[in-house]
Design a protein around this motif. Sequence first.
Motif, PDB file in Angstrom:
ATOM      1  N   LYS A   1       4.382  10.478 -12.341  1.00 55.33           N
ATOM      2  CA  LYS A   1       3.968   9.593 -13.421  1.00 55.33           C
ATOM      3  C   LYS A   1       5.140   8.831 -14.000  1.00 55.33           C
ATOM      4  CE  LYS A   1       2.793   8.691 -17.949  1.00 55.33           C
ATOM      5  NZ  LYS A   1       3.710   8.370 -19.068  1.00 55.33           N
ATOM      6  N   ASN A   2       6.280   9.484 -14.163  1.00 54.84           N
ATOM      7  CA  ASN A   2       7.443   8.839 -14.772  1.00 54.84           C
ATOM      8  C   ASN A   2       7.971   7.692 -13.927  1.00 54.84           C
ATOM      9  OD1 ASN A   2       7.809  10.661 -17.131  1.00 54.84           O
ATOM     10  ND2 ASN A   2       8.091  12.190 -15.527  1.00 54.84           N
ATOM     11  N   LEU A   3       7.915   7.843 -12.600  1.00 54.33           N
ATOM     12  CA  LEU A   3       8.289   6.767 -11.695  1.00 54.33           C
ATOM     13  C   LEU A   3       7.142   5.795 -11.445  1.00 54.33           C
ATOM     14  CD1 LEU A   3      10.222   8.755  -8.921  1.00 54.33           C
ATOM     15  CD2 LEU A   3      11.213   7.200 -10.618  1.00 54.33           C
ATOM     16  N   TRP A   4       5.934   6.192 -11.772  1.00 54.29           N
ATOM     17  CA  TRP A   4       4.698   5.463 -11.430  1.00 54.29           C
ATOM     18  C   TRP A   4       4.722   5.152  -9.933  1.00 54.29           C
ATOM     19  CZ3 TRP A   4       1.738   4.895 -15.941  1.00 54.29           C
ATOM     20  CH2 TRP A   4       0.433   4.422 -15.739  1.00 54.29           C
ATOM     21  N   SER A   5       4.947   6.194  -9.164  1.00 53.28           N
ATOM     22  CA  SER A   5       5.126   6.038  -7.726  1.00 53.28           C
ATOM     23  C   SER A   5       3.871   5.469  -7.079  1.00 53.28           C
ATOM     24  CB  SER A   5       5.476   7.393  -7.097  1.00 53.28           C
ATOM     25  OG  SER A   5       4.435   8.331  -7.323  1.00 53.28           O
ATOM     26  N   SER A   6       4.045   4.881  -5.909  1.00 51.47           N
ATOM     27  CA  SER A   6       2.931   4.259  -5.201  1.00 51.47           C
ATOM     28  C   SER A   6       1.852   5.277  -4.860  1.00 51.47           C
ATOM     29  CB  SER A   6       3.449   3.575  -3.932  1.00 51.47           C
ATOM     30  OG  SER A   6       4.439   2.616  -4.252  1.00 51.47           O
ATOM     31  N   SER A   7       2.257   6.483  -4.491  1.00 52.83           N
ATOM     32  CA  SER A   7       1.268   7.535  -4.230  1.00 52.83           C
ATOM     33  C   SER A   7       0.502   7.896  -5.499  1.00 52.83           C
ATOM     34  CB  SER A   7       1.969   8.779  -3.678  1.00 52.83           C
ATOM     35  OG  SER A   7       2.953   9.258  -4.592  1.00 52.83           O
ATOM     36  N   TYR A   8       1.177   7.851  -6.632  1.00 58.45           N
ATOM     37  CA  TYR A   8       0.554   8.109  -7.933  1.00 58.45           C
ATOM     38  C   TYR A   8      -0.493   7.041  -8.249  1.00 58.45           C
ATOM     39  CZ  TYR A   8       0.448   8.578 -13.100  1.00 58.45           C
ATOM     40  OH  TYR A   8       0.079   8.712 -14.430  1.00 58.45           O
ATOM     41  N   VAL A   9      -0.199   5.783  -7.916  1.00 59.02           N
ATOM     42  CA  VAL A   9      -1.160   4.697  -8.138  1.00 59.02           C
ATOM     43  C   VAL A   9      -2.442   4.959  -7.361  1.00 59.02           C
ATOM     44  CG1 VAL A   9      -1.618   2.240  -7.738  1.00 59.02           C
ATOM     45  CG2 VAL A   9       0.595   2.966  -8.649  1.00 59.02           C
ATOM     46  N   LEU A  10      -2.310   5.276  -6.073  1.00 60.99           N
ATOM     47  CA  LEU A  10      -3.503   5.504  -5.255  1.00 60.99           C
ATOM     48  C   LEU A  10      -4.256   6.745  -5.690  1.00 60.99           C
ATOM     49  CD1 LEU A  10      -2.220   4.615  -1.661  1.00 60.99           C
ATOM     50  CD2 LEU A  10      -3.339   3.143  -3.347  1.00 60.99           C
ATOM     51  N   PHE A  11      -3.525   7.821  -5.947  1.00 59.90           N
ATOM     52  CA  PHE A  11      -4.171   9.075  -6.325  1.00 59.90           C
ATOM     53  C   PHE A  11      -4.917   8.940  -7.648  1.00 59.90           C
ATOM     54  CE2 PHE A  11      -3.968  13.177  -8.570  1.00 59.90           C
ATOM     55  CZ  PHE A  11      -4.711  13.959  -7.695  1.00 59.90           C
TER      56      PHE A  11
ATOM     57  N   GLY B   1      -0.744  -4.496  -1.927  1.00 60.34           N
ATOM     58  CA  GLY B   1       0.083  -3.977  -0.837  1.00 60.34           C
ATOM     59  C   GLY B   1       1.558  -4.264  -1.044  1.00 60.34           C
ATOM     60  N   MET B   2       1.883  -5.487  -1.461  1.00 63.10           N
ATOM     61  CA  MET B   2       3.285  -5.843  -1.674  1.00 63.10           C
ATOM     62  C   MET B   2       3.894  -5.055  -2.820  1.00 63.10           C
ATOM     63  SD  MET B   2       3.563  -9.967  -0.980  1.00 63.10           S
ATOM     64  CE  MET B   2       2.256 -10.402  -2.128  1.00 63.10           C
ATOM     65  N   LEU B   3       3.131  -4.861  -3.898  1.00 64.96           N
ATOM     66  CA  LEU B   3       3.656  -4.107  -5.035  1.00 64.96           C
ATOM     67  C   LEU B   3       3.945  -2.657  -4.655  1.00 64.96           C
ATOM     68  CD1 LEU B   3       1.407  -5.424  -7.963  1.00 64.96           C
ATOM     69  CD2 LEU B   3       3.867  -5.812  -7.674  1.00 64.96           C
ATOM     70  N   LEU B   4       3.000  -2.027  -3.954  1.00 64.96           N
ATOM     71  CA  LEU B   4       3.155  -0.608  -3.641  1.00 64.96           C
ATOM     72  C   LEU B   4       4.206  -0.380  -2.554  1.00 64.96           C
ATOM     73  CD1 LEU B   4      -0.537   0.679  -3.782  1.00 64.96           C
ATOM     74  CD2 LEU B   4       1.192   0.591  -5.586  1.00 64.96           C
ATOM     75  N   LEU B   5       4.157  -1.178  -1.489  1.00 66.32           N
ATOM     76  CA  LEU B   5       5.138  -1.012  -0.416  1.00 66.32           C
ATOM     77  C   LEU B   5       6.515  -1.511  -0.858  1.00 66.32           C
ATOM     78  CD1 LEU B   5       2.940  -2.142   2.603  1.00 66.32           C
ATOM     79  CD2 LEU B   5       3.702   0.195   2.090  1.00 66.32           C
ATOM     80  N   GLY B   6       6.523  -2.619  -1.600  1.00 66.73           N
ATOM     81  CA  GLY B   6       7.801  -3.146  -2.070  1.00 66.73           C
ATOM     82  C   GLY B   6       8.482  -2.206  -3.043  1.00 66.73           C
ATOM     83  N   TYR B   7       7.697  -1.617  -3.948  1.00 70.57           N
ATOM     84  CA  TYR B   7       8.273  -0.663  -4.902  1.00 70.57           C
ATOM     85  C   TYR B   7       8.827   0.553  -4.177  1.00 70.57           C
ATOM     86  CZ  TYR B   7       8.583   2.429  -8.974  1.00 70.57           C
ATOM     87  OH  TYR B   7       9.031   3.285  -9.953  1.00 70.57           O
ATOM     88  N   TRP B   8       8.097   1.044  -3.185  1.00 73.18           N
ATOM     89  CA  TRP B   8       8.562   2.189  -2.398  1.00 73.18           C
ATOM     90  C   TRP B   8       9.900   1.873  -1.728  1.00 73.18           C
ATOM     91  CZ3 TRP B   8       6.224   3.866   2.922  1.00 73.18           C
ATOM     92  CH2 TRP B   8       6.769   5.096   3.307  1.00 73.18           C
TER      93      TRP B   8
END
Length: 365
Positions: free
Chosen positions: A242-252, A144-151
């Motif tokens: 993919k290039n940003l490795w966005s948080s939505s990309y991680v979940l998807f 949670g911290m990685l995905l929300l923090g990165y966002w």
Amino acid sequence: MTEPTGSRVVSLDAFRGLTIASMILVNNPGSWSYIYAPLAHAEWHGWTPTDLIFPYFLFIVGVAIPFSFSRRLAEGANRGRLFRHVVRRSLILIGLGLAMRAIPDFDLFDMRLYGVLQRIGLVYCAAAAIYLWGSARARWAVVGMLLLGYWSLVAGDLTPDGNLGARIDRFLMGDRLWQGTWDPEGLLSTLPAVATSLLGIFCGEWLRSDRSGVRLARGMWIAGALLVVLGLAWDTVFPINKNLWSSSYVLFTAGTALLLFGAMYRLIDVKRIRGGWRGAGVTPLVIYGMNSIAVFVASGMFAKTLARIRVGGDEGMPLSAWLYENAFRSWAGDYGGSLAMALAQVAFWLGVMWLLHRRRVYIKI
């Protein structure tokens, strides 16, 4: 029908083999000017099947971690000693990635330092450390911290040159980046990539439970569908990229990995469809999967060699281009020939790995 706890999950080898074979396919077209759209990366936001390959491998890295360490931890193995082994493997992966980049010019002060193996090494080291010293609840908190923090860090400017990750990479590396001003394996985007492997760890722990094989596969599908929905919902405010490795990309991508892996697990490990005409594709994937890093490195260096050798002297055509023109494009056309050459390399490396498999030679890192 229950997969015994701690036994080898053949579908995991097959899934790993599928990702490596796919990497070879998309990394080795006959011509980069003629690539079918599904075999090319999305230009920026969005995704193609090719954009699923790398996160699948990092997800698999995570799945394998509980199988590697759970039994030894239960037997009282020292966590520090296990982690020293992790660090050694990570450094080897990073070293291999740097060596692939450096050979044969060894332009150490100008070459790109980021890369696929370097990211795998960093992510494996971080995910394994979190697994060894963190509880399941702590790992969920880290995700949670990685995905929300990165966002929160990159929110705002998501352009290739303007996003925070690209600015950090230019500060650290100057123009030694894949695209000159930005890099798909940059430093900041490694953080959400760790979350990809942590989600894989949860899958590995699920597979090691004493539930029936049918229930394990069903749970993977349910979790996968939920992650896909969450990823698509997050995509509306933080695009899949993919290039940003966005948080939505991680979940998807973790969600689609669970859906695919769940299907492979159901067929290969539960129904045990491995041989005969119904399981004809399983053995080649397993062979690829059991020597995955070795074939990735070998195929990459081989491709570099083909591009370096000149047909017709120093001013002649690279051997790779000559092969495309004369062995593939001549009969299959531009796009068909490019794909045929990529498929030929997948088949070639399968043959090499098959010979190693028959001699039970498995190159482990």
